[in-house]
Design an enzyme around this catalytic site. Sequence first.
Site, PDB file in Angstrom:
ATOM      1  N   SER A 228       0.854  -1.192  -0.040  1.00  0.00           N
ATOM      2  CA  SER A 228      -0.105   0.067  -0.033  1.00  0.00           C
ATOM      3  C   SER A 228       0.879   1.572  -0.104  1.00  0.00           C
ATOM      4  O   SER A 228       0.548   2.181  -0.732  1.00  0.00           O
ATOM      5  CB  SER A 228      -0.846  -0.026   1.165  1.00  0.00           C
ATOM      6  OG  SER A 228      -1.820  -1.082   1.313  1.00  0.00           O
ATOM      7  N   HIS A 285       0.671   4.794   4.457  1.00  0.00           N
ATOM      8  CA  HIS A 285      -0.018   5.331   3.150  1.00  0.00           C
ATOM      9  C   HIS A 285       0.333   6.940   3.081  1.00  0.00           C
ATOM     10  O   HIS A 285       0.649   7.418   1.945  1.00  0.00           O
ATOM     11  CB  HIS A 285      -1.584   5.347   3.651  1.00  0.00           C
ATOM     12  CG  HIS A 285      -2.172   3.924   3.605  1.00  0.00           C
ATOM     13  ND1 HIS A 285      -3.269   3.431   3.985  1.00  0.00           N
ATOM     14  CD2 HIS A 285      -1.102   2.720   3.420  1.00  0.00           C
ATOM     15  CE1 HIS A 285      -3.339   2.142   3.845  1.00  0.00           C
ATOM     16  NE2 HIS A 285      -2.380   1.679   3.779  1.00  0.00           N
TER      17      HIS A 285
END
Length: 317
Positions: A228, A285
């Site tokens: 991610s 992220h």
Amino acid sequence: MSGAKFISSYGRYFFLSNIPRVESKPPILRNFIKANLFKPTFQSQAQVKFTQQTRSFHNTSISKFINVYNYNFRNNYSTLKKALIFSGLFITATTVLTPYLFQIPPFNYFKSHPTHLVYTLVGINCAIFGLWQVPKFWRVLSRYALLEKNQMYSSWSAIGSAFSHQEIWHLGMNMLALYSFGTSLVHIIGVENFTMLYLNGAILSSIGSIVYPILFKIPISAASLGASGALFSVFGAFSYLIPHAKIMLFVFPIPGGAWFAFLGSMVWNLSGVFLKWGKFDYAAHTVGGVFGVMYAWYLKEKSDRQRAKRLHSYGFR
């Protein structure tokens, strides 16, 4: 120090000396400690020699406690230092060597087939997911493909964890995002820049994941894995360079295009960082997304300067 040696050396007295700190822990952990460690029989068990009986005891209550205590309540600055040194060396190596790497076989193949680089990354992620399904590989994978934020077995886990997934839905969502944004972006910035974006974004997101519990003074609740962070780097670069590209959330178009969708995702991630909700690694992220935008800005500025230099050489001002 091994668990058995720790027990035999300090035993009950270590834990009794830490009662004030035990009382400050969450109720579930506090009750576990009192129920399992302050029993009258604990001292005699702790002084038993390192036999099979001691091994069995170590592998149950005391092992569980030591792991929980160390894993959740110690923010390890030595791990951060180790990760920062490794990431600095890794980023330097990828930045210097990647342009030369794609000049030699078999990597030069990707210069004429850039989309296949993205397919290769997808294949690597799928292969490591397959290894997670085989128990005999768990020991190796837990060392090199799982980011332990309190004490890393190997610095390579900072990059290895970015290619690692244990659940099929996690792998599927990430690989769909990589395919969706990566196959277009790699044609725009080239295989060398895409590789540096992906790898450096992955390792910087791991650094963000390690820094987060230290910076916010919160317990380390779980190890991290997944692509991610690297994918938010790809998404950030894509949305910066192609801000009006149409983005679909499943079958629903997102108004405003890619840049608006990216900003919305960053608001969501920053909210997760500060409000500490959910189980996603919002810090990774966020760092990945910020790096992606910064790298895209750098590439755009570099391209604009080169274009201006060419125009100037042709007599245009």
